[in-house]
Design a protein around this motif. Structure first.
Motif, mmCIF file in Angstrom:
data_model
loop_
_atom_site.group_PDB
_atom_site.id
_atom_site.type_symbol
_atom_site.label_atom_id
_atom_site.label_comp_id
_atom_site.label_asym_id
_atom_site.label_seq_id
_atom_site.Cartn_x
_atom_site.Cartn_y
_atom_site.Cartn_z
ATOM 1 N N LEU A 398 0.834 -1.208 0.000
ATOM 2 C CA LEU A 398 0.000 0.000 0.000
ATOM 3 C C LEU A 398 0.871 1.262 0.000
ATOM 4 N N ILE A 399 1.941 1.233 0.794
ATOM 5 C CA ILE A 399 2.826 2.401 0.843
ATOM 6 C C ILE A 399 3.469 2.638 -0.525
ATOM 7 N N SER A 400 3.856 1.547 -1.199
ATOM 8 C CA SER A 400 4.465 1.694 -2.530
ATOM 9 C C SER A 400 3.486 2.291 -3.516
ATOM 10 N N VAL A 401 2.252 1.763 -3.513
ATOM 11 C CA VAL A 401 1.247 2.264 -4.452
ATOM 12 C C VAL A 401 0.985 3.746 -4.177
ATOM 13 N N PHE A 402 0.866 4.071 -2.901
ATOM 14 C CA PHE A 402 0.568 5.456 -2.530
ATOM 15 C C PHE A 402 1.693 6.399 -2.970
ATOM 16 N N THR A 403 2.919 6.013 -2.647
ATOM 17 C CA THR A 403 4.034 6.907 -2.961
ATOM 18 C C THR A 403 4.370 6.886 -4.451
ATOM 19 N N GLY A 404 4.249 5.706 -5.071
ATOM 20 C CA GLY A 404 4.629 5.589 -6.479
ATOM 21 C C GLY A 404 3.567 6.099 -7.433
ATOM 22 N N TRP A 405 2.306 5.832 -7.132
ATOM 23 C CA TRP A 405 1.238 6.135 -8.082
ATOM 24 C C TRP A 405 0.350 7.310 -7.698
ATOM 25 N N ILE A 406 0.088 7.464 -6.405
ATOM 26 C CA ILE A 406 -0.898 8.471 -6.022
ATOM 27 C C ILE A 406 -0.256 9.860 -5.863
ATOM 28 N N LEU A 407 0.892 9.880 -5.209
ATOM 29 C CA LEU A 407 1.518 11.176 -4.968
ATOM 30 C C LEU A 407 2.178 11.721 -6.229
ATOM 31 N N ASP A 408 2.295 13.031 -6.259
ATOM 32 C CA ASP A 408 2.974 13.678 -7.379
ATOM 33 C C ASP A 408 4.456 13.289 -7.370
ATOM 34 N N ARG A 409 4.913 12.825 -8.512
ATOM 35 C CA ARG A 409 6.273 12.330 -8.625
ATOM 36 C C ARG A 409 7.321 13.368 -8.196
ATOM 37 N N ARG A 410 7.059 14.628 -8.499
ATOM 38 C CA ARG A 410 8.061 15.661 -8.171
ATOM 39 C C ARG A 410 8.198 15.853 -6.665
ATOM 40 N N ILE A 411 7.053 15.764 -5.989
ATOM 41 C CA ILE A 411 7.100 15.920 -4.530
ATOM 42 C C ILE A 411 7.925 14.791 -3.912
ATOM 43 N N VAL A 412 7.664 13.570 -4.424
ATOM 44 C CA VAL A 412 8.395 12.420 -3.896
ATOM 45 C C VAL A 412 9.887 12.568 -4.192
ATOM 46 N N ALA A 413 10.189 12.922 -5.427
ATOM 47 C CA ALA A 413 11.594 13.043 -5.820
ATOM 48 C C ALA A 413 12.305 14.094 -4.973
ATOM 49 N N HIS A 414 11.615 15.188 -4.710
ATOM 50 C CA HIS A 414 12.236 16.243 -3.917
ATOM 51 C C HIS A 414 12.488 15.779 -2.482
ATOM 52 N N ALA A 415 11.538 14.967 -1.954
ATOM 53 C CA ALA A 415 11.725 14.461 -0.586
ATOM 54 C C ALA A 415 12.880 13.462 -0.528
ATOM 55 N N LEU A 416 13.042 12.707 -1.611
ATOM 56 C CA LEU A 416 14.100 11.680 -1.595
ATOM 57 C C LEU A 416 15.482 12.312 -1.563
ATOM 58 N N THR A 417 15.673 13.328 -2.370
ATOM 59 C CA THR A 417 16.973 14.001 -2.353
ATOM 60 C C THR A 417 16.847 15.407 -2.925
ATOM 61 N N ASP A 418 17.643 16.322 -2.379
ATOM 62 C CA ASP A 418 17.648 17.671 -2.981
ATOM 63 C C ASP A 418 18.989 17.931 -3.657
ATOM 64 N N ARG A 419 19.773 16.879 -3.769
ATOM 65 C CA ARG A 419 21.055 17.037 -4.459
ATOM 66 C C ARG A 419 20.842 17.044 -5.957
ATOM 67 N N ALA A 427 19.528 7.362 -8.183
ATOM 68 C CA ALA A 427 18.941 6.691 -7.014
ATOM 69 C C ALA A 427 17.446 6.972 -6.949
ATOM 70 N N CYS A 428 17.103 8.234 -7.179
ATOM 71 C CA CYS A 428 15.713 8.661 -7.171
ATOM 72 C C CYS A 428 14.888 7.904 -8.206
ATOM 73 N N ARG A 429 15.441 7.848 -9.407
ATOM 74 C CA ARG A 429 14.720 7.158 -10.486
ATOM 75 C C ARG A 429 14.504 5.695 -10.168
ATOM 76 N N LEU A 430 15.562 5.039 -9.633
ATOM 77 C CA LEU A 430 15.451 3.614 -9.319
ATOM 78 C C LEU A 430 14.409 3.369 -8.232
ATOM 79 N N ILE A 431 14.420 4.232 -7.220
ATOM 80 C CA ILE A 431 13.472 4.036 -6.119
ATOM 81 C C ILE A 431 12.034 4.210 -6.618
#
Ligand code: TRP
Length: 451
Positions: A398-419, A427-431
């Motif tokens: 459920l967490i994967s579906v929520f983070t991968g499909w429901i949330l906006d990809r940019r928000i997730v990517a920004h949370a994963l790394t700001d480098r 790393a971001c793309r793979l995750i």
């Protein structure tokens, strides 16, 4: 961790602080007790290989997802889903987390109780000079009332911590403890490698026999990966709500997973050479480590002192893990059921005590009730199996579906790394790829195979 609603909630002061705390939650009985017993039941090498594969392809992405959700919302489980998708069924995620948490808390407390008994036995010197075989000694202990006493004592201890909301102090404490535990394990590993059965033990652990891979082994390895990383019920999400803006989620997830896996493998290196040296059955199940470690210690100079040290450290490591579980349940009761902290703590601990007694009795008088999913009629094993192998991966899905499909990809990517480096982008793309295309179908397929 109180005050979920407070926007100015505390953040970890240092980078090391953030990592040490998540490692502290991950490292516990899961590494030192559950990993060797699961590996022993499931044939050693093949299980280890699958476990490592699951940590890399599912564990790190799902851990990153939990971290990201906590870091974005600065909230606990139910608050995070409610903030991101208000008014949708996602807010009920907390219910799975609470049911799963109470199940884990119940059987985990029984094992933590065993560590207390063994600390005590080592302290009074009856661990090493016991005329009974360790197998009989364990039976003797678990068929009496003492396991119940220790389970209740352990849960009462949890109560005193969570009802006062002082877990922060305990966590700080655990940051010192985890490195000490680490050093102790290294010392015992070296000792194990010098045992006559070392070669056979290492062969069992490290050379995979692919013919042993069955759907049961696959789901066992999946469950162990989730259990060991404290994944799938929002524990890590809650910790991540204390991350600061600059915390590198992807990197933290990788370091946490690597250290946690390393400790599990070291526990295997500690246990299996001794298993083969002292002719113990690797597939003994939950009792394995409690039969092996006392022999290992009794052969060392000053044996009992090592016993006291090790079992006491293991007890403390369990306490930091159970406090993180209690906190999920208590926070949910406070937020969703509007309870006071004291009421929520009493309710949580009372239920865990009742179920914990049932789990403790599974090793003695509890009659064989037939239960779904597992072959053996054993309430303890059923709680263990259902929570770790079914509910946690379901939560992860459920967490994967929520983070991968429901949330906006940019928000997730920004949370994963700001480098802005190439490595960070990769790393971001793979995750995100795993959260969309790998984790959900893979977990679903493993479930279907098992039905
Ligand atoms: N990961 C811990 C261990 O290995 C146990 C644990 C703590 C846990 N919190 C959890 C497991 C939440 C599952 C879910 O001992």
């Amino acid at each position: 961790m109180k005050n979920q609603q407070n926007p100015s909630r505390a953040v970890f002061a240092t980078r090391i602080g953030a990592i040490a705390t998540t490692v502290g939650s991950a490292v516990g009985l899961g590494n030192i007790w559950r990993f060797p017993y699961e590996a022993g039941i499931h044939g050693g090498g093949a299980f280890l290989l699958l476990y490592i594969a699951f940590i890399i392809i599912l564990g790190i992405p799902v851990l990153s997802a939990e971290f990201a959700l906590g870091k974005i919302t600065h909230k606990g489980v139910s608050g995070a889903f409610r903030t991101l998708r208000p008014g949708t069924p996602w807010r009920h995620f907390g219910i799975i987390a609470v049911i799963c948490g109470i199940m884990i808390l119940s059987f985990y407390s029984v094992v933590a109780g065993w560590t207390l008994e063994y600390t005590y036995e080592a302290a009074v010197g009856s661990l090493s000079d016991n005329e009974m075989s360790l197998h009989t000694a364990f039976d003797d202990f678990t068929s009496g009332w003492r396991p119940i006493m220790w389970t209740l004592l352990f849960l009462a201890l949890n109560y005193t911590v969570i009802s006062r909301g002082v877990q922060k102090g305990i966590e700080r404490f655990s940051n010192i403890l985890t490195p000490i535990l680490f050093l102790l394990i290294i010392a015992f590993c070296i000792n194990s490698l010098m045992l006559p059965g070392a070669e056979e033990g290492l062969k069992f652990l490290f050379s995979p026999d692919f013919s042993k891979i069955t759907p049961q082994v696959v789901i066992g390895a999946l469950g162990q990966a989730f259990f060991s990383l404290s994944l799938g019920m929002g524990t890590m999400l809650t910790y991540a709500s204390y991350f600061n803006e600059r915390t590198q989620v992807a990197r933290n997830a990788t370091i946490t997973a690597a250290l946690d896996t390393l400790i599990a493998i070291m526990a295997g290196v500690l246990i299996f050479p001794a298993v083969f040296t002292f002719s113990i059955e690797p597939a003994e199940g939950p009792r394995l480590v409690f039969e092996v470690l006392p022999v290992v210690f009794s052969k060392l100079p000053g044996g009992d002192i090592w016993g006291v040290l090790f079992f006491f450290m293991l007890f403390l490591a369990s306490l930091t893990s159970t406090i993180s579980m209690c906190e999920i349940i208590v926070a949910w009761l406070i937020e969703e059921r509007k309870m006071r902290r004291s009421q929520a703590s009493i309710l949580t601990i009372a239920i865990a005590m009742l179920l914990g007694i049932l789990c403790a009795l599974s090793f003695s008088i509890l009659p064989g009730i037939r239960l779904p999913f597992i072959g053996e009629p054993n309430v303890f094993r059923w709680f263990d199996y259902t929570s770790s192998n079914i509910l946690l991966p379901l939560g992860g899905l459920l967490i994967s579906v929520f983070t991968g499909w429901i949330l906006d990809r940019r928000i997730v990517a920004h949370a994963l790394t700001d480098r802005n480096s190439r490595r960070a982008h990769l790393a971001c793309r793979l995750i995100i790829f795993s959260l969309r295309w790998v984790a959900p179908p893979m977990i679903a397929i493993i479930f279907i195979l098992n039905l």
